[in-house]
Design an enzyme around this catalytic site. Structure first.
Site, mmCIF file in Angstrom:
data_model
loop_
_atom_site.group_PDB
_atom_site.id
_atom_site.type_symbol
_atom_site.label_atom_id
_atom_site.label_comp_id
_atom_site.label_asym_id
_atom_site.label_seq_id
_atom_site.Cartn_x
_atom_site.Cartn_y
_atom_site.Cartn_z
ATOM 1 C CG HIS A 461 -0.266 0.234 2.560
ATOM 2 N ND1 HIS A 461 0.434 1.313 2.825
ATOM 3 C CD2 HIS A 461 0.360 -0.867 3.267
ATOM 4 C CE1 HIS A 461 0.851 1.049 3.987
ATOM 5 N NE2 HIS A 461 0.908 -0.332 4.411
ATOM 6 N N GLY A 462 0.262 2.446 -0.400
ATOM 7 C CA GLY A 462 1.054 3.463 -0.319
ATOM 8 C C GLY A 462 1.096 4.260 0.995
ATOM 9 C CD GLU A 463 4.610 8.707 3.633
ATOM 10 O OE1 GLU A 463 5.705 8.642 3.641
ATOM 11 O OE2 GLU A 463 3.940 9.829 3.595
ATOM 12 C CB THR A 464 -0.555 5.140 6.191
ATOM 13 O OG1 THR A 464 0.285 4.812 7.033
ATOM 14 C CG2 THR A 464 -1.219 4.390 5.540
ATOM 15 C CD GLU A 535 1.556 -6.288 7.730
ATOM 16 O OE1 GLU A 535 1.601 -7.372 7.357
ATOM 17 O OE2 GLU A 535 2.380 -5.485 7.533
ATOM 18 N N GLY A 598 3.371 -4.548 3.957
ATOM 19 C CA GLY A 598 4.937 -4.875 4.226
ATOM 20 C C GLY A 598 5.340 -6.204 4.633
#
Ligand SMILES: [Zn+2]
Length: 924
Positions: A461-464, A535, A598
């Site tokens: 996923h993109g950054e949070t 996750e 991740g």
């Protein structure tokens, strides 16, 4: 006729008329009856100019040079083909785009990613291509544009892959670690021929590794000496004989070395101390010596020209390390001599970076390896005979199958082959043909030309905000993407746009879901969610920052999380693995994107790599980074079916080396049984699908002498090996175009000349003549604008002569030119034609052009016309007609002979005299 010859208008109109006629295409010449179907073929392939280049005088000269013989042979009735094309010039083009990118966007290629960067390079190349091909037309080159090729198009890609596979199967291509020329600035390997040598003054130090070491050695690069594994001396050197074979453990500037004393013929007794410190990892010569003597290899310098040796030198730039080492040696009193010396520094021609020889794992063509020739070739090599590529290359020339002109270059060609090392064909750049090798992700086995059935793309996923703040973010939270994260996801989507994505499978957690939605929007794929992709459950630490976790637990590296009420790595691995295997089965043959997290994705990646979780650190996957897995046939070694493509590309000369046959339909329309041809070309038949039978080997090749090794030699290698043919019968090497003072044209000298500007002013005909006259084959051209002016005057002269003849055209009967009175002039002209023909056949274009110039100006115009003037004015009608017939005959024949040199003005005038007839296909 107009009193004034309007160069600009005429040259543009004439080229268009030639193109429209289709007569540059030999098939059309046959169809329209200008060439016999069974005529002898004559073929030339244009040395492809760089796609991003603009036409300079060198091109103008090369194009003219080839156009002369092409037009000549076409007029002589041969089935004449001249194939155009452009070269993607991998490293040069990529470097140009990178430079521009850095300047305008302050980004490098890695910031853009491979896909996007390549999209930009391709767009730039395409746009540039239009410029150069328009400019080649402007010079009058009679190329068959319907057969235009590009070294990086699909057909050429098939040729490259086919060649790689065939040579790999023959054992002639291998992957190995060898010392190569590494360009730390360009971050790539480059070939020997792309290296220039600069003489610089340097300090030469003579020293001992330590006080008790018996032999002193000399070097200009003390920093490499921490990588020494031997000292070499000449076998007959009495001073050192007693040490040969002994081994020493020494400590050199704090680094322990194990040094063996070896004897090698290549050591020069009288140079320095007569002893040589051998550094196998950082010198090609030493590497070769090390192979011979089975010496170990110790790498002490990395890709960034930094030291990688334990201790104080670690991480230091090589020059810095040199100073430190010299200072230490001085302190220890180990330096015996310090003197000024000239050092031959190797520099990358392209980037200017100082070359660092390094051992690298690369793909090579083995030039000394014995293999069985697939063909009987070159009057002496039989099918099945054991040969090496070097022998093949030599035999092609010594047997006379390839003629190199001027002959003096034959010797240098053969000498170069003697010293040729294995050819490193892989490059660490992105723009180019990809090496067609896939490595099994499970066992690492390389597979050539793997049939890839589908692809999987793992995308984290993109950054949070939690990522940014460094908070534990597991399965329990639903943080959204932040602005950066959304942009990252969009870029990942864009990169996947051309991959024909069928499905996005996502973890249902918000950050993965949002990423999946953006990718699905960009690619048009559908989304489905899978609970098991979520996750890892971190238990109690969810949402806590590193500081908070450390404060609570004494460390932030608390594993297993099971203790905190979360999951174990093994549990996550199990669910992710099961889910993914199920999807693999359900979506066989589909291109799938998996968006997730991740840890969960890293565990999956580990599994694909054949590494079950064992407690060691997991591979790090950055936010929205795409990891590509290619699915093919089961690996022959381990049975797994996921592969990673070799990231490297080919040396650009690998594809150019196949240029004479990849442009003529190989392998799609290959001869007989090479590969699986979809069609067997038939000699004599029309159409590009028969080109291999009609036009290969090509008849003539006209490159500059400076690429004899880079290109000509490699063409001979490739076609000899793959086709059992020479690429051409004759290669005529021309010189470089220099300015009037004999200097190279260069930006720094400010002596550049734009041939297109000159063409507008004086005409392409005049530039062609100025480049050709006065220079013998293989010599450098001294270019002078005054010369161009002179030949512009010559164009005008021809025009005025023609106008005079035309104005004296009798109204009534025409007479045949061959009367007794005219006999003398006509015989003279025939002698001239014979001479001109012989000159052109012997590639002495300059002599042919000079002869014609003098004839037209000083014999035809000054003498013959002058002598006929009186008769044309005051003679009887019969006399006038006879004179006119003579002049018209001499004019039209002169135009024919001049046509290969000055195609525009000759074509224009010829058509005025013979409306509807095209000079370019008139009989010579
Ligand atoms: Zn395998």
């Amino acid at each position: 006729m107009d009193p004034r010859y309007n160069i600009k208008e005429v040259e543009a109109r004439i080229y268009e008329a030639w193109e429209k006629s289709g007569l540059f295409n030999p098939d059309v010449c046959v169809e329209k009856g200008f060439t016999r179907k069974d005529a002898e073929p004559f073929s030339v392939v244009l040395p492809p100019p760089n796609v991003t280049g603009t036409l300079h005088l060198g091109h103008a000269y090369e194009d003219t040079f080839q156009d002369i013989i092409v037009r000549f042979e076409r007029m002589r009735g041969k089935r004449t083909l001249w194939v155009p094309g452009t070269d993607h010039a991998a490293i040069a083009t990529q470097a140009k785009v990178e430079k521009e990118l850095l300047k305008t966007e302050k980004k490098n290629r890695h910031d853009l990613g491979r896909e996007e960067f390549l999209r930009r390079v391709n767009a730039f190349a395409k746009e540039s291509r239009d410029t150069i091909v328009r400019q080649i037309r402007r010079m009058g080159a009679s190329l068959d544009w319907s057969r235009e090729a590009y070294t990086l198009d699909d057909e050429r890609n098939l040729a490259v892959r086919t060649a790689f596979k065939e040579m790999y199967d023959l054992g002639l291509i291998y992957r190995g670690s060898r010392v190569v020329n590494w360009d730390p600035k360009g971050q790539t390997v480059i070939s020997d021929d792309e290296v220039t040598h600069e003489e610089r003054t340097a300090k030469m130090y003579t020293f001992r590794y330590e006080k008790d070491f018996p032999i002193a050695i000399s070097t200009t690069r003390p920093e490499t000496k921490v990588g020494d594994t031997a000292v070499a001396v000449h076998p007959s050197d009495e001073r050192y004989k007693k040490f040969v074979g002994r081994e020493f453990d020494v400590t050199f500037v704090g680094v322990p070395l194990h040094i063996k004393i070896i004897a090698d013929e290549s050591v020069e007794k009288d140079f320095g101390t007569g002893a040589l410190g051998v550094t196998p990892a950082h010198s090609m010569a030493d590497w070769e010596m090390a192979q011979k003597h089975k010496l170990p290899l110790v790498q002490v310098i990395d890709e960034y020209a930094r030291m990688t040796i334990e201790g104080t030198l670690n991480g230091k730039k090589t020059l810095e390390a040199r100073e430190l080492i010299v200072a230490q040696l001085k302190e220890q009193g180990l330096i015996e001599k310090e003197e000024e010396a000239t050092q031959n520094v190797s520099v990358s021609e392209r980037t200017g970076g100082v070359i660092e020889p390094l051992p690298k794992l690369q793909w090579f063509v083995a030039v000394d390896k014995i293999f069985k020739s697939q063909f009987s070739i070159f009057n002496g090599i039989k099918k099945g005979q054991a040969v090496t590529l070097k022998e093949l290359m030599k035999k092609a020339v010594t047997s006379g199958s390839v003629k190199i002109l001027p002959e003096r270059f034959e010797k240098s060609y053969l000498r170069w082959i003697e010293n040729l090392r294995d050819w490193c064909i892989s490059r660490q750049i992105w723009f180019g043909h990809r090496i067609p090798v896939w490595y099994c992700m499970s066992c690492g086995e390389p597979h050539v030309d793997m049939n890839i059935k589908s692809k999987w793309f793992l995308v984290r996923h993109g950054e949070t905000d939690w990522n940014k703040e460094g908070r534990a973010q597991g399965s329990r939270s639903d943080t959204p993407l932040n602005d950066t994260g959304r942009t990252q996801a969009k870029e990942a989507g864009k990169a996947l746009k051309n991959e024909k994505i069928d499905l996005v499978i996502s973890s249902p957690q918000l950050r993965a879901k949002e990423t999946a939605e953006i990718i699905a929007r960009e690619t048009g794929a559908e989304i489905m969610f899978d609970e098991t992709l979520r996750e890892m459950d971190y238990g109690d630490i969810e949402g806590k920052s590193i500081e908070e976790i450390t404060k609570e637990h004494g460390t932030f590296l608390i594993r297993p999380y099971k203790k905190l009420g979360g999951e174990s790595f093994e549990e996550v691995e199990k669910r992710v693995k099961t889910a993914l295997h199920a999807h693999r089965k359900a979506y066989e043959g589909k291109n799938v994107v998996i968006t997730g997290h991740g840890v969960a994705l890293a565990l999956f990646l580990n599994h694909v790599n054949g590494k079950p979780f064992d407690g060691s650190p997991l591979p790090r996957i950055d936010n929205a980074k795409v990891v590509t897995l290619e699915i093919g046939n089961p690996c022959a070694k381990c049975g797994a079916d996921m592969y990673e493509e070799d990231p490297d590309t080919f040396d650009t000369w690998f594809s150019s080396a196949m240029w004479t046959f990849s442009t003529l339909g190989w392998p799609s329309f290959a001869k007989a049984s090479e590969g699986k041809p979809s069609h067997t070309p038939k000699k004599g038949e029309l159409g590009p699908e028969n080109d291999m039978a009609n036009y290969h080997p090509t008849s003539f090749m006209g490159p500059g002498y400076e690429i004899l090794y880079l290109w000509v030699a490699r063409m001979i290698l490739m076609s000899g090996c793959l086709l059992g043919e020479t690429p051409f019968h004759t290669v005529a090497l021309h010189g470089i175009v220099r300015d009037a003072k004999g200097q190279k044209f260069s930006k720094s000298l400010g002596n550049g000349v734009d041939p297109l500007v000159l063409a507008e002013q004086y005409g392409a005909d005049a530039i062609r003549m100025a480049l050709i006259v006065g220079t013998a084959l293989g010599n450098d051209v001294k270019f002078d604008e005054q010369k161009v002016k002179g030949y512009r005057n010559f164009s005008t002269k021809i025009w005025n002569v023609a106008r005079f003849v035309e104005m004296n055209k009798p109204a009534g009967d025409r007479r045949p030119p061959k009367t007794d009175r005219n006999h003398h002039h006509i015989t003279k002209l025939e002698t001239l034609k014979h001479e001109v023909t012989t000159y052109i056949e012997h590639i002495e274009f300059h002599l042919a052009a000079e002869k014609l110039y003098h004839y037209v100006w000083h014999t035809f115009a000054d003498k013959i016309i002058e002598a006929e003037k009186e008769r044309l004015k005051n003679g009887t009608d019969d006399e006038k007609a006879e004179s006119y017939a003579l002049l018209e005959h001499l004019l039209l024949e002169s135009l024919k002979m001049l046509h290969p040199f000055m195609p525009f003005v000759t074509e224009e005038i010829y058509q005025i005299f013979k409306p509807g007839v095209m000079l370019m296909v008139e009989k010579w």
